[in-house]
Design an enzyme around this catalytic site. Structure first.
Site, mmCIF file in Angstrom:
data_model
loop_
_atom_site.group_PDB
_atom_site.id
_atom_site.type_symbol
_atom_site.label_atom_id
_atom_site.label_comp_id
_atom_site.label_asym_id
_atom_site.label_seq_id
_atom_site.Cartn_x
_atom_site.Cartn_y
_atom_site.Cartn_z
ATOM 1 N N GLY A 111 1.435 1.355 10.909
ATOM 2 C CA GLY A 111 2.311 0.387 11.353
ATOM 3 C C GLY A 111 3.170 -0.003 10.191
ATOM 4 N N GLY A 113 5.415 1.763 9.199
ATOM 5 C CA GLY A 113 6.826 2.279 9.155
ATOM 6 C C GLY A 113 6.969 3.767 8.217
ATOM 7 N N SER A 114 5.800 4.550 7.914
ATOM 8 C CA SER A 114 5.717 5.688 7.040
ATOM 9 C C SER A 114 6.860 6.871 7.359
ATOM 10 C CB SER A 114 4.441 6.070 6.896
ATOM 11 O OG SER A 114 3.998 7.030 7.727
ATOM 12 N N ALA A 116 9.478 6.513 9.528
ATOM 13 C CA ALA A 116 10.870 6.100 9.416
ATOM 14 C C ALA A 116 11.098 6.239 7.781
ATOM 15 C CB ALA A 116 11.113 4.902 10.000
ATOM 16 N N ALA A 117 10.338 5.673 6.908
ATOM 17 C CA ALA A 117 10.604 5.796 5.541
ATOM 18 C C ALA A 117 10.812 6.999 4.864
ATOM 19 C CB ALA A 117 9.403 4.778 4.725
ATOM 20 N N ASP A 158 12.032 -0.126 13.546
ATOM 21 C CA ASP A 158 11.593 0.567 12.237
ATOM 22 C C ASP A 158 12.662 0.960 11.387
ATOM 23 O OD1 ASP A 158 8.893 0.123 13.181
ATOM 24 O OD2 ASP A 158 8.044 1.787 12.607
#
Ligand code: PMV
Length: 324
Positions: A111, A113-114, A116-117, A158
């Site tokens: 959770g 946001g890996s 999206a990052a 995200d």
């Protein structure tokens, strides 16, 4: 060497309800980040991806170095590269010879946001290499395309918070509102050590919503009211007021069935150690919990969570971008 970076994120208020059009608040977590570097590859090689530090991202076991053109069509890294090249106006026939190396300190499937990052860092790295501007708005739009492939029905929060790297008040389909943070405040965030598969949890909530529509609509509306109250408190600098709002949001998430014994245990530990409020963050069932703490309570709350067996404990200061 050229590079792109992107922070992690946590959802402060409003997860799940945001999938149904309600507002939510998310903030970047700068202590963890995804990083993508670009270097020229061998002539005629095309684009190669290296994700040996993050084997979970590789399309198959033992294939953490691979040419984009041989990756499966659904490979998220491949999708992000192709979207990026199209955006930058590079035709498939002109595929450049590059090596993109991906690394990240953002825990996967928790959770934070890996996904999206990593996509954001990758797009930024490509834009930097080709010396082209890439606005936060464009980054968010492109990353949303990647998210849609892997999350099913992502709300878009995200990609928004990570691309803008600022606290956001997010309502699906509406222009993003960058939150003015009246007084910076601190969060301690702790990992249950249990993977949280967003797509599955979101799917379960959808089934329940279909079965008990009136009840879930009521829960979502009640959460929306908390999110609006939290927005006011953040802007006015009344950050202590966020504690009870977080606890109330957690109660509603519990009623939706997305908490878990592990999350509940860490929430109790954080509150007993002095947190002003605490809740799960993201899809739930596992992943991270977040706790609102006064600065002097960061250390005791962190230690209590570590003693209670949290897999990782981080802390972050929530502030407006201009306070950085
Ligand atoms: O933080 P994540 O990636 O686990 O996302 C969960 C947030 C949800 O509201 C449950 C889903 C969404 O798309 O907003």
């Amino acid at each position: 060497m050229w590079e792109g970076r992107a922070p992690g994120k946590v959802i402060l208020f409003g997860e799940h309800a945001v999938v149904y059009g309600r507002p939510a608040i998310a903030v970047p977590v700068r202590g963890v980040e995804a990083r993508v570097t670009v270097r020229p590859g061998e002539r005629g090689s095309g684009i190669w991806l290296e994700c040996c530090d993050l084997p979970a991202l590789a399309p198959g076991e033992g294939t953490c170095r691979y040419p984009v053109r041989e990756a499966p069509a659904g490979d998220p890294l491949r999708v992000a590269v192709l979207l990026g090249l199209t955006y930058l106006g590079i035709a498939p026939s002109q595929e450049p010879d590059l090596v993109l190396t991906i690394s990240s300190t953002i825990p996967i499937a928790r959770g934070l946001g890996s996904g999206a990052a990593v996509a954001t860092a990758l797009l930024r790295a490509l834009a930097t290499y080709f010396n082209q501007p890439l606005s936060a708005e464009e980054t968010s739009r492109l990353v949303y395309e990647v998210e849609k492939l892997f999350h099913g029905t992502p709300s878009g929060i995200d990609n928004t918070v990570i691309a803008y790297q600022q606290p956001v008040y997010f309502v699906p389909g509406e222009p993003v509102e960058l939150l003015q943070v009246g007084v910076p405040f601190h969060l301690v965030i702790a990992d249950t050590g249990i993977a949280s598969v967003t797509r599955q949890v979101v799917g379960t909530v959808r089934q329940r919503w279909q079965a008990e529509r009136a009840r879930y609509e009521y829960l979502f509306d009640t959460i929306a009211a908390l999110v609006r109250a939290a927005r006011e408190a953040i802007v006015r600098g009344e950050w202590r007021a966020l504690g009870p709002l977080m606890n109330e949001n957690q109660t509603l998430l519990n009623e939706m069935g997305v908490s878990s014994p592990e999350l509940d245990r860490l929430l109790k530990v954080a509150r007993s150690a002095g947190a002003l409020g605490a809740k799960l963050s993201g899809a739930g069932r596992g992943g991270f919990m977040i706790a609102l703490v006064a600065e002097e309570d960061i250390a005791p709350v962190t230690e209590a969570l570590e003693r209670a067996g949290a897999a990782q404990v981080l802390s972050t200061c929530v502030m407006a971008a201009s306070d950085d």
